[in-house]
Motif scaffolding. Structure first.
Motif, PDB file in Angstrom:
ATOM      1  N   ASN A 197       0.835  -1.205   0.000  1.00  0.00           N
ATOM      2  CA  ASN A 197       0.000   0.000   0.000  1.00  0.00           C
ATOM      3  C   ASN A 197       0.867   1.252   0.000  1.00  0.00           C
ATOM      4  O   ASN A 197       0.624   2.207  -0.737  1.00  0.00           O
ATOM      5  CB  ASN A 197      -0.915   0.007   1.230  1.00  0.00           C
ATOM      6  CG  ASN A 197      -2.131  -0.889   1.066  1.00  0.00           C
ATOM      7  OD1 ASN A 197      -2.527  -1.203  -0.050  1.00  0.00           O
ATOM      8  ND2 ASN A 197      -2.728  -1.296   2.172  1.00  0.00           N
ATOM      9  N   ILE A 198       1.899   1.234   0.847  1.00  0.00           N
ATOM     10  CA  ILE A 198       2.817   2.375   0.914  1.00  0.00           C
ATOM     11  C   ILE A 198       3.499   2.581  -0.435  1.00  0.00           C
ATOM     12  O   ILE A 198       3.683   3.724  -0.886  1.00  0.00           O
ATOM     13  CB  ILE A 198       3.861   2.148   2.032  1.00  0.00           C
ATOM     14  CG1 ILE A 198       3.179   2.229   3.407  1.00  0.00           C
ATOM     15  CG2 ILE A 198       5.006   3.151   1.939  1.00  0.00           C
ATOM     16  CD1 ILE A 198       4.074   1.851   4.571  1.00  0.00           C
ATOM     17  N   ALA A 199       3.849   1.482  -1.104  1.00  0.00           N
ATOM     18  CA  ALA A 199       4.510   1.583  -2.408  1.00  0.00           C
ATOM     19  C   ALA A 199       3.631   2.267  -3.438  1.00  0.00           C
ATOM     20  O   ALA A 199       4.130   2.925  -4.362  1.00  0.00           O
ATOM     21  CB  ALA A 199       4.890   0.176  -2.896  1.00  0.00           C
ATOM     22  N   MET A 200       2.316   2.130  -3.305  1.00  0.00           N
ATOM     23  CA  MET A 200       1.405   2.699  -4.303  1.00  0.00           C
ATOM     24  C   MET A 200       1.019   4.148  -4.031  1.00  0.00           C
ATOM     25  O   MET A 200       0.519   4.838  -4.919  1.00  0.00           O
ATOM     26  CB  MET A 200       0.130   1.856  -4.381  1.00  0.00           C
ATOM     27  CG  MET A 200       0.344   0.472  -4.932  1.00  0.00           C
ATOM     28  SD  MET A 200      -1.175  -0.229  -5.582  1.00  0.00           S
ATOM     29  CE  MET A 200      -2.267  -0.024  -4.189  1.00  0.00           C
ATOM     30  N   ILE A 201       1.240   4.618  -2.808  1.00  0.00           N
ATOM     31  CA  ILE A 201       0.754   5.952  -2.432  1.00  0.00           C
ATOM     32  C   ILE A 201       1.276   7.070  -3.342  1.00  0.00           C
ATOM     33  O   ILE A 201       0.488   7.918  -3.795  1.00  0.00           O
ATOM     34  CB  ILE A 201       1.043   6.224  -0.940  1.00  0.00           C
ATOM     35  CG1 ILE A 201       0.047   5.428  -0.085  1.00  0.00           C
ATOM     36  CG2 ILE A 201       0.967   7.713  -0.609  1.00  0.00           C
ATOM     37  CD1 ILE A 201       0.299   5.468   1.410  1.00  0.00           C
ATOM     38  N   PRO A 202       2.589   7.118  -3.689  1.00  0.00           N
ATOM     39  CA  PRO A 202       3.030   8.190  -4.590  1.00  0.00           C
ATOM     40  C   PRO A 202       2.298   8.169  -5.944  1.00  0.00           C
ATOM     41  O   PRO A 202       1.900   9.223  -6.457  1.00  0.00           O
ATOM     42  CB  PRO A 202       4.530   7.919  -4.768  1.00  0.00           C
ATOM     43  CG  PRO A 202       4.921   7.181  -3.528  1.00  0.00           C
ATOM     44  CD  PRO A 202       3.738   6.315  -3.195  1.00  0.00           C
ATOM     45  N   THR A 244      -0.971  -9.242 -11.478  1.00  0.00           N
ATOM     46  CA  THR A 244      -0.397  -7.890 -11.443  1.00  0.00           C
ATOM     47  C   THR A 244       1.025  -7.865 -10.893  1.00  0.00           C
ATOM     48  O   THR A 244       1.737  -6.880 -11.086  1.00  0.00           O
ATOM     49  CB  THR A 244      -1.237  -6.962 -10.543  1.00  0.00           C
ATOM     50  OG1 THR A 244      -1.236  -7.484  -9.206  1.00  0.00           O
ATOM     51  CG2 THR A 244      -2.665  -6.852 -11.053  1.00  0.00           C
ATOM     52  N   GLY A 245       1.451  -8.931 -10.186  1.00  0.00           N
ATOM     53  CA  GLY A 245       2.681  -8.836  -9.420  1.00  0.00           C
ATOM     54  C   GLY A 245       2.423  -8.029  -8.159  1.00  0.00           C
ATOM     55  O   GLY A 245       1.292  -7.636  -7.867  1.00  0.00           O
ATOM     56  N   THR A 246       3.471  -7.784  -7.402  1.00  0.00           N
ATOM     57  CA  THR A 246       3.358  -7.057  -6.131  1.00  0.00           C
ATOM     58  C   THR A 246       4.013  -5.681  -6.236  1.00  0.00           C
ATOM     59  O   THR A 246       5.131  -5.567  -6.740  1.00  0.00           O
ATOM     60  CB  THR A 246       4.030  -7.860  -4.998  1.00  0.00           C
ATOM     61  OG1 THR A 246       3.187  -8.966  -4.667  1.00  0.00           O
ATOM     62  CG2 THR A 246       4.218  -7.028  -3.745  1.00  0.00           C
ATOM     63  N   PRO A 247       3.328  -4.639  -5.758  1.00  0.00           N
ATOM     64  CA  PRO A 247       3.933  -3.293  -5.776  1.00  0.00           C
ATOM     65  C   PRO A 247       5.215  -3.252  -4.951  1.00  0.00           C
ATOM     66  O   PRO A 247       5.239  -3.704  -3.803  1.00  0.00           O
ATOM     67  CB  PRO A 247       2.849  -2.409  -5.145  1.00  0.00           C
ATOM     68  CG  PRO A 247       1.571  -3.159  -5.356  1.00  0.00           C
ATOM     69  CD  PRO A 247       1.944  -4.607  -5.253  1.00  0.00           C
ATOM     70  N   ILE A 248       6.266  -2.727  -5.553  1.00  0.00           N
ATOM     71  CA  ILE A 248       7.571  -2.621  -4.892  1.00  0.00           C
ATOM     72  C   ILE A 248       7.846  -1.157  -4.570  1.00  0.00           C
ATOM     73  O   ILE A 248       7.672  -0.285  -5.424  1.00  0.00           O
ATOM     74  CB  ILE A 248       8.702  -3.147  -5.814  1.00  0.00           C
ATOM     75  CG1 ILE A 248       8.441  -4.597  -6.211  1.00  0.00           C
ATOM     76  CG2 ILE A 248      10.060  -3.004  -5.150  1.00  0.00           C
ATOM     77  CD1 ILE A 248       8.477  -5.576  -5.083  1.00  0.00           C
ATOM     78  N   ARG A 249       8.284  -0.909  -3.344  1.00  0.00           N
ATOM     79  CA  ARG A 249       8.644   0.462  -2.963  1.00  0.00           C
ATOM     80  C   ARG A 249       9.817   0.939  -3.821  1.00  0.00           C
ATOM     81  O   ARG A 249      10.912   0.392  -3.743  1.00  0.00           O
ATOM     82  CB  ARG A 249       9.008   0.508  -1.479  1.00  0.00           C
ATOM     83  CG  ARG A 249       7.858   0.200  -0.545  1.00  0.00           C
ATOM     84  CD  ARG A 249       8.316   0.032   0.884  1.00  0.00           C
ATOM     85  NE  ARG A 249       9.005  -1.242   1.094  1.00  0.00           N
ATOM     86  CZ  ARG A 249       9.560  -1.624   2.228  1.00  0.00           C
ATOM     87  NH1 ARG A 249       9.536  -0.803   3.273  1.00  0.00           N
ATOM     88  NH2 ARG A 249      10.143  -2.793   2.347  1.00  0.00           N
ATOM     89  N   GLN A 250       9.568   1.952  -4.636  1.00  0.00           N
ATOM     90  CA  GLN A 250      10.571   2.400  -5.598  1.00  0.00           C
ATOM     91  C   GLN A 250      11.825   2.957  -4.930  1.00  0.00           C
ATOM     92  O   GLN A 250      12.923   2.890  -5.491  1.00  0.00           O
ATOM     93  CB  GLN A 250       9.961   3.446  -6.543  1.00  0.00           C
ATOM     94  CG  GLN A 250       8.818   2.903  -7.395  1.00  0.00           C
ATOM     95  CD  GLN A 250       9.216   1.681  -8.209  1.00  0.00           C
ATOM     96  OE1 GLN A 250      10.037   1.788  -9.123  1.00  0.00           O
ATOM     97  NE2 GLN A 250       8.655   0.521  -7.891  1.00  0.00           N
ATOM     98  N   GLU A 251      11.676   3.477  -3.722  1.00  0.00           N
ATOM     99  CA  GLU A 251      12.845   4.039  -3.033  1.00  0.00           C
ATOM    100  C   GLU A 251      13.861   2.955  -2.670  1.00  0.00           C
ATOM    101  O   GLU A 251      15.041   3.255  -2.469  1.00  0.00           O
ATOM    102  CB  GLU A 251      12.416   4.804  -1.774  1.00  0.00           C
ATOM    103  CG  GLU A 251      11.762   3.984  -0.691  1.00  0.00           C
ATOM    104  CD  GLU A 251      10.248   3.919  -0.809  1.00  0.00           C
ATOM    105  OE1 GLU A 251       9.588   3.624   0.208  1.00  0.00           O
ATOM    106  OE2 GLU A 251       9.725   4.155  -1.918  1.00  0.00           O
ATOM    107  N   LEU A 252      13.416   1.693  -2.602  1.00  0.00           N
ATOM    108  CA  LEU A 252      14.349   0.606  -2.312  1.00  0.00           C
ATOM    109  C   LEU A 252      15.388   0.448  -3.411  1.00  0.00           C
ATOM    110  O   LEU A 252      16.479  -0.078  -3.181  1.00  0.00           O
ATOM    111  CB  LEU A 252      13.604  -0.721  -2.139  1.00  0.00           C
ATOM    112  CG  LEU A 252      12.816  -0.928  -0.843  1.00  0.00           C
ATOM    113  CD1 LEU A 252      12.208  -2.324  -0.829  1.00  0.00           C
ATOM    114  CD2 LEU A 252      13.683  -0.722   0.386  1.00  0.00           C
ATOM    115  N   LEU A 253      15.044   0.886  -4.610  1.00  0.00           N
ATOM    116  CA  LEU A 253      15.937   0.732  -5.760  1.00  0.00           C
ATOM    117  C   LEU A 253      16.993   1.841  -5.824  1.00  0.00           C
ATOM    118  O   LEU A 253      17.823   1.848  -6.726  1.00  0.00           O
ATOM    119  CB  LEU A 253      15.122   0.721  -7.062  1.00  0.00           C
ATOM    120  CG  LEU A 253      13.969  -0.297  -7.123  1.00  0.00           C
ATOM    121  CD1 LEU A 253      13.161  -0.102  -8.406  1.00  0.00           C
ATOM    122  CD2 LEU A 253      14.485  -1.723  -7.033  1.00  0.00           C
TER     123      LEU A 253
END
Length: 354
Positions: A18-23, A159-168
């Motif tokens: 959920n946090i990964a999708m917020i932005p 859909t796969g799983t949303p990944i927090r982009q900041e981790l990258l």
């Protein structure tokens, strides 16, 4: 402006997607609210992001005998009443549920209020909470291709799983400064999940003196699971939980040992970190982590050791083998086609919003 209510809680794995999708949700133009439990881990994580948070009563649905099984159904009923009142007050256009028992009353209440709800299942097979939610959902997103056949054909969407982009975007130099570790020696990071794992912690600490001959060790051991006798051990750092610096720690790490929760292993795969998975035992779960781990092992992304087969010698040798063959794991993960999970799910939510 379309309004979305996010829900999910109990463990970090039910919150971080959920946090990964917020932005992306904000960028799309959604107004966002969150419904979780009164005191779950999700409350702190969401409130820190400045998202309006609403707590409801939540009871756990257990497959084993516990005296709370007699009282928790009343907490679930109370949660349903509270969720229904909240949804009537908030008037969202759509609900997105990431799972956990707190989501059951929210998703069922959404259907009663004629609000479309989309749910997401990260594991290979749906958990009990999501099984209860599926009849009330308009779509069920899933992470593994194998899961599609286990879901209603008119609702299942891969859909796969949303990944927090900041981790990258981690910085290994920042991690060296944060941990006090030295450059030039391989780093092994151990993650036992947001609540930690006694079994994984114990297994790693049993061989720590041998591990430190070859590696430096970052140990995320879970709340209340620090070992103060190891505090000043050179080359070893331990933390209960890491949030802001996690991307940097990943960037510094050469190998990762992890439980096999779907969100965690998808993040590790996206980061292309050679990894050893120690899934939660079937004796303590419904066996979903074992299925997740074996799927990644089959794809060549991971090595797997089940709890019951761990000995000091076997664990140490497996870690050494993983490091020696790390390039083949990196190559396998590099060949995987990463889905734009966030874009796909956010697009579905926009289209479903009434």
């Amino acid at each position: 402006m379309k309004h979305i209510v996010l829900t999910g809680g109990g463990t970090a794995g039910h919150v971080t997607p959920n946090i990964a999708m917020i932005p992306a949700l904000k960028e799309k133009g959604f107004k966002i609210s969150y419904i979780g439990s009164y005191n779950g881990i999700e409350k702190k994580l969401i409130e820190e992001m400045g998202i309006p948070y609403y707590g409801i009563s939540s009871g756990k649905l257990r497959r084993y005998f516990d005296v709370k099984n007699f009282t928790d159904p009343f907490r679930v009923l109370k949660g349903f009443s509270e969720a229904r009142k909240l949804l009537k007050k908030l008037k969202p256009d759509v609900v997105f549920s990431k799972g956990g028992f707190v989501t059951v009353p929210v998703v069922i209440a959404a259907k009663r209020c004629k609000i479309p709800a989309i749910i997401h299942e990260s594991d290979m097979t749906p958990g009990l909470a999501n099984k209860l939610c599926i009849p009330s959902a308009v779509k069920v997103c899933c992470n593994f291709p194998e899961t599609v056949s286990k879901l209603p054909a008119d609702k299942a969407v891969l859909t796969g799983t949303p990944i927090r982009q900041e981790l990258l975007q981690g910085d290994p130099e920042a991690a060296l400064r944060f941990t006090g570790l030295k450059a030039g020696k391989p780093v092994l990071m151990i993650i036992g999940g947001s609540l930690g794992s006694v079994a994984v912690n114990t297994a790693v600490r049993n061989i720590l003196s041998d591990l430190l001959k070859d590696f430096q060790v970052i140990h995320l051991c879970g709340k209340g699971k620090l070992d103060t006798s190891l505090t000043d051990t050179e080359g070893y750092v331990q933390y209960e939980y890491i949030k802001d610096e996690l991307s940097d720690l990943f960037a510094l790490s050469d190998l990762v040992i992890s439980r096999a929760g779907a969100n965690a292993i998808c993040e590790i795969s996206a980061l292309k970190k050679p990894n050893l998975l120690i899934p939660l035992s079937a004796n303590a779960s419904r066996g979903d982590q074992i299925l997740n781990a074996r799927s990644f092992e089959k794809l060549g992304y991971s090595k797997v050791l089940e709890e019951e087969e761990i000995t000091n010698e076997k664990l140490l040798q497996t870690i050494r083998d993983l490091y020696a063959n790390r390039e083949q794991y990196i190559e396998a993960m590099s060949k995987s086609s990463q889905m734009d999970s966030i874009g796909k799910i956010v697009g579905m939510l926009w289209d479903c919003a009434k």
